[in-house]
Design a protein around this motif. Structure first.
Motif, PDB file in Angstrom:
ATOM      1  N   ARG A 327       0.845  -1.191   0.000  1.00  0.00           N
ATOM      2  CA  ARG A 327       0.000   0.000   0.000  1.00  0.00           C
ATOM      3  C   ARG A 327       0.881   1.243   0.000  1.00  0.00           C
ATOM      4  NH1 ARG A 327      -2.306  -2.881   4.305  1.00  0.00           N
ATOM      5  NH2 ARG A 327      -4.215  -3.992   3.718  1.00  0.00           N
ATOM      6  N   SER A 328       0.435   2.269  -0.714  1.00  0.00           N
ATOM      7  CA  SER A 328       1.120   3.553  -0.657  1.00  0.00           C
ATOM      8  C   SER A 328       0.874   4.177   0.713  1.00  0.00           C
ATOM      9  CB  SER A 328       0.598   4.489  -1.750  1.00  0.00           C
ATOM     10  OG  SER A 328      -0.731   4.871  -1.456  1.00  0.00           O
ATOM     11  N   LEU A 329       1.631   5.210   1.009  1.00  0.00           N
ATOM     12  CA  LEU A 329       1.467   5.899   2.294  1.00  0.00           C
ATOM     13  C   LEU A 329       0.062   6.488   2.408  1.00  0.00           C
ATOM     14  CD1 LEU A 329       3.073   6.589   4.803  1.00  0.00           C
ATOM     15  CD2 LEU A 329       3.775   8.714   3.722  1.00  0.00           C
ATOM     16  N   ARG A 330      -0.471   7.002   1.295  1.00  0.00           N
ATOM     17  CA  ARG A 330      -1.811   7.568   1.321  1.00  0.00           C
ATOM     18  C   ARG A 330      -2.863   6.476   1.542  1.00  0.00           C
ATOM     19  NH1 ARG A 330      -1.097  10.709  -2.597  1.00  0.00           N
ATOM     20  NH2 ARG A 330      -0.600  12.501  -1.311  1.00  0.00           N
ATOM     21  N   GLU A 331      -2.675   5.328   0.906  1.00  0.00           N
ATOM     22  CA  GLU A 331      -3.605   4.224   1.095  1.00  0.00           C
ATOM     23  C   GLU A 331      -3.559   3.706   2.531  1.00  0.00           C
ATOM     24  OE1 GLU A 331      -3.506   2.356  -3.449  1.00  0.00           O
ATOM     25  OE2 GLU A 331      -2.061   1.707  -1.937  1.00  0.00           O
ATOM     26  N   LEU A 335      -6.601   3.603   5.236  1.00  0.00           N
ATOM     27  CA  LEU A 335      -6.996   2.395   5.953  1.00  0.00           C
ATOM     28  C   LEU A 335      -7.017   2.649   7.460  1.00  0.00           C
ATOM     29  CD1 LEU A 335      -7.704  -0.588   6.070  1.00  0.00           C
ATOM     30  CD2 LEU A 335      -5.249  -1.121   5.912  1.00  0.00           C
ATOM     31  N   HIS A 336      -6.011   3.367   7.963  1.00  0.00           N
ATOM     32  CA  HIS A 336      -5.989   3.709   9.384  1.00  0.00           C
ATOM     33  C   HIS A 336      -7.248   4.480   9.769  1.00  0.00           C
ATOM     34  CE1 HIS A 336      -1.333   3.348  10.069  1.00  0.00           C
ATOM     35  NE2 HIS A 336      -1.901   2.240   9.643  1.00  0.00           N
ATOM     36  N   ARG A 337      -7.622   5.472   8.947  1.00  0.00           N
ATOM     37  CA  ARG A 337      -8.806   6.272   9.256  1.00  0.00           C
ATOM     38  C   ARG A 337     -10.066   5.414   9.261  1.00  0.00           C
ATOM     39  NH1 ARG A 337      -6.266   9.914   5.711  1.00  0.00           N
ATOM     40  NH2 ARG A 337      -7.691   9.369   4.026  1.00  0.00           N
ATOM     41  N   ALA A 338     -10.145   4.493   8.288  1.00  0.00           N
ATOM     42  CA  ALA A 338     -11.328   3.635   8.201  1.00  0.00           C
ATOM     43  C   ALA A 338     -11.455   2.731   9.426  1.00  0.00           C
ATOM     44  CB  ALA A 338     -11.269   2.790   6.926  1.00  0.00           C
ATOM     45  N   ILE A 339     -10.319   2.208   9.897  1.00  0.00           N
ATOM     46  CA  ILE A 339     -10.340   1.350  11.086  1.00  0.00           C
ATOM     47  C   ILE A 339     -10.749   2.156  12.309  1.00  0.00           C
ATOM     48  CG2 ILE A 339      -8.890   0.002  12.661  1.00  0.00           C
ATOM     49  CD1 ILE A 339      -7.249  -0.838  10.188  1.00  0.00           C
ATOM     50  N   GLU A 372      -1.557  -0.231  17.187  1.00  0.00           N
ATOM     51  CA  GLU A 372      -1.348  -0.512  18.611  1.00  0.00           C
ATOM     52  C   GLU A 372      -0.027   0.073  19.085  1.00  0.00           C
ATOM     53  OE1 GLU A 372      -1.554  -4.327  21.683  1.00  0.00           O
ATOM     54  OE2 GLU A 372      -1.168  -4.651  19.556  1.00  0.00           O
ATOM     55  N   ILE A 373       1.004  -0.066  18.275  1.00  0.00           N
ATOM     56  CA  ILE A 373       2.317   0.481  18.633  1.00  0.00           C
ATOM     57  C   ILE A 373       2.235   1.995  18.757  1.00  0.00           C
ATOM     58  CG2 ILE A 373       4.665   0.859  17.774  1.00  0.00           C
ATOM     59  CD1 ILE A 373       4.543  -1.970  16.594  1.00  0.00           C
ATOM     60  N   GLU A 374       1.465   2.631  17.861  1.00  0.00           N
ATOM     61  CA  GLU A 374       1.323   4.085  17.903  1.00  0.00           C
ATOM     62  C   GLU A 374       0.442   4.548  19.065  1.00  0.00           C
ATOM     63  OE1 GLU A 374      -0.113   5.459  14.150  1.00  0.00           O
ATOM     64  OE2 GLU A 374       1.500   4.497  13.017  1.00  0.00           O
ATOM     65  N   GLY A 375      -0.203   3.596  19.761  1.00  0.00           N
ATOM     66  CA  GLY A 375      -1.059   3.956  20.875  1.00  0.00           C
ATOM     67  C   GLY A 375      -2.437   4.433  20.460  1.00  0.00           C
ATOM     68  N   ARG A 376      -2.809   4.217  19.200  1.00  0.00           N
ATOM     69  CA  ARG A 376      -4.105   4.701  18.707  1.00  0.00           C
ATOM     70  C   ARG A 376      -5.219   3.686  18.945  1.00  0.00           C
ATOM     71  NH1 ARG A 376      -2.992   7.065  12.816  1.00  0.00           N
ATOM     72  NH2 ARG A 376      -4.875   8.299  13.264  1.00  0.00           N
ATOM     73  N   ILE A 377      -4.863   2.421  19.171  1.00  0.00           N
ATOM     74  CA  ILE A 377      -5.860   1.423  19.544  1.00  0.00           C
ATOM     75  C   ILE A 377      -5.322   0.611  20.712  1.00  0.00           C
ATOM     76  CG2 ILE A 377      -6.711   1.250  17.156  1.00  0.00           C
ATOM     77  CD1 ILE A 377      -5.378  -1.528  17.047  1.00  0.00           C
ATOM     78  N   ARG A 378      -6.231  -0.108  21.403  1.00  0.00           N
ATOM     79  CA  ARG A 378      -5.859  -1.017  22.495  1.00  0.00           C
ATOM     80  C   ARG A 378      -6.437  -2.384  22.187  1.00  0.00           C
ATOM     81  NH1 ARG A 378      -8.209   0.458  27.608  1.00  0.00           N
ATOM     82  NH2 ARG A 378      -6.605  -0.824  28.551  1.00  0.00           N
ATOM     83  N   ARG A 379      -5.605  -3.390  22.293  1.00  0.00           N
ATOM     84  CA  ARG A 379      -6.074  -4.772  22.124  1.00  0.00           C
ATOM     85  C   ARG A 379      -6.186  -5.389  23.509  1.00  0.00           C
ATOM     86  NH1 ARG A 379      -2.630  -6.873  16.922  1.00  0.00           N
ATOM     87  NH2 ARG A 379      -4.457  -8.136  16.444  1.00  0.00           N
ATOM     88  N   GLN A 380      -7.312  -6.051  23.758  1.00  0.00           N
ATOM     89  CA  GLN A 380      -7.625  -6.549  25.086  1.00  0.00           C
ATOM     90  C   GLN A 380      -7.842  -8.059  25.046  1.00  0.00           C
ATOM     91  OE1 GLN A 380     -10.837  -4.221  26.762  1.00  0.00           O
ATOM     92  NE2 GLN A 380     -10.178  -2.388  25.658  1.00  0.00           N
ATOM     93  N   PRO A 381      -7.783  -8.701  26.214  1.00  0.00           N
ATOM     94  CA  PRO A 381      -8.011 -10.151  26.248  1.00  0.00           C
ATOM     95  C   PRO A 381      -9.357 -10.523  25.633  1.00  0.00           C
ATOM     96  CG  PRO A 381      -7.170  -9.377  28.363  1.00  0.00           C
ATOM     97  CD  PRO A 381      -7.461  -8.160  27.552  1.00  0.00           C
TER      98      PRO A 381
END
Length: 389
Positions: A327-331, A335-339, A372-381
């Motif tokens: 994916r390009s940087l724009r794509e 995708l990040h925004r959509a998620i 997750e690394i960027e801290g924008r989402i959290r993954r939980q059990p």
């Protein structure tokens, strides 16, 4: 009341009367009126004066009793401070307001400016990066600013220490614009006081903040959107994995600008952000020629256009077909925004997110790791995911 401030501009500049500019300032400085609300009120009521008259009723309907709009004296004091600092006001519908910046979402309605307003009419490129820059990083920033200036580009940056200061210093002769997070009359950081004086004299200082405003943390992301909004492209020289420079790069993508990055050693934390950008499709920069070649307006030379065709012919006979392009940087940003748009603070099953996105787990998994690394989402059990805090 305000004749001295606005009457000094060139006579061909303003379509707005001084009284209307005063009302614009008063509306924008009123409590709870940010840029987005300003634009909405102006569109709904047709003028700042009518929007000001309606504000108390709007606030009352929203459950805010005893709302008071910004007093005229506050604006008069701001205009006196601007006159003392030699600052001029550029409004969104002024001919001198840069067209590129006017086209972004939530364009700043008003900008205070000290210095050469003619620079706003020229092609601009942003150079940003780490405050704790390395010797090689500052040398690279100076070289890029100097070479791009020689080709007619104005350098835009944020007047921070490190990469910003190096880029500004090297482009004083060719044209430089400093977009600051506080008022245009505020010196920050103190170590760049002399550089700020030089830019005020030979370049241009811009800010959407009131005169005398000390920069606060929340102002810097808004300043960054102006830096990228002014420029055709943003060059990131050094940046940590979580830094303001990456916010500027993200803004640039959202605004349809080119994003470019200088690679660095994997062991250097100051290069982590740049290397991540390149991994995700940003143009790798070795010199000013790489920057110019990446801009959309630059035509491709015939020889350069033919070379990939020869290579493709060789690959057809000698090697298997290459894997699908990344994916390009724009794509990736899209995708990040959509998620993120599908998530909230309440946990959602990751399987459900995969179904909502119409992707496989293998396709979506790496992107979730990045977020997750960027801290924008959290993954939980339990396979749950939510917005980060």
């Amino acid at each position: 009341m305000i004749e001295g401030q606005f009457s000094s501009r060139p006579p061909q500049l303003p379509p707005m009367a001084d009284e209307e500019r005063f009302s614009w300032l008063r509306l924008l400085r009123s409590r709870r009126v940010g840029v987005a609300t300003f634009h909405r009120l102006l569109a709904e009521y047709g003028s700042a004066e009518q929007a000001l008259a309606a504000l108390p009723d709007i606030a009352r309907a929203a459950g805010v009793p005893n709302y008071e709009i910004c007093p005229p004296g506050v604006i008069e004091a701001e205009i006196r401070a601007a006159r003392a600092a030699g600052a001029r006001l550029v409004c969104l519908n002024d001919p001198l307001y840069p067209a590129a910046l006017a086209g972004i979402d939530e364009a700043p309605p008003l900008l205070w400016a000290i210095g050469r307003l003619d620079l706003l009419a020229r092609a601009m490129l942003a150079i940003v990066g780490a405050r704790n820059a390395s010797s090689l990083g500052t040398r690279m920033a100076r070289g890029l600013a100097r070479e791009l200036g020689a080709q007619g580009f104005v350098t835009v940056s944020g007047l921070a220490r490190g990469i910003d200061a190096a880029a500004h210093g090297a482009s004083l002769d060719s044209g430089t614009i400093a977009v600051v997070a506080g008022g245009v009359d505020t010196v920050y950081p103190a170590e760049n006081a002399r550089l700020r004086e030089d830019i005020a004299r030979e370049g241009l200082i811009l800010s959407e903040q009131p005169m005398g405003m000390a920069p606060q943390a929340r102002h810097f992301p808004r300043r960054n959107r102006i830096i990228s909004g002014l420029a055709q492209g943003v060059v990131v020289v050094e940046a940590a994995a979580k830094s303001g420079s990456l916010i500027t790069a993200r803004d640039a993508l959202d605004q349809g600008r080119e994003v470019l990055a200088v690679p660095g050693h994997p062991f250097d934390a100051r290069a982590a952000g740049c290397n991540m950008l390149i991994r995700d499709g940003a143009q790798l920069v070795r010199n000013a020629a790489d920057v110019v070649a990446a801009l959309p307006a630059q035509p491709m030379a015939p020889a350069a256009a033919e070379a990939p065709q020869e290579e493709t012919q060789q690959e057809k006979t000698a090697t298997p077909a290459p894997p699908p392009p990344r994916r390009s940087l724009r794509e990736t940003a899209a995708l990040h925004r959509a998620i993120l748009a599908r998530l909230s603070p309440s946990p959602l099953a990751e399987d459900q997110l995969i179904r909502d996105m119409a992707m496989t787990a293998g396709e979506l998994g790496p992107t979730l790791v990045d977020l997750e690394i960027e801290g924008r989402i959290r993954r939980q059990p339990g396979g749950l995911v939510s917005l980060g805090r």
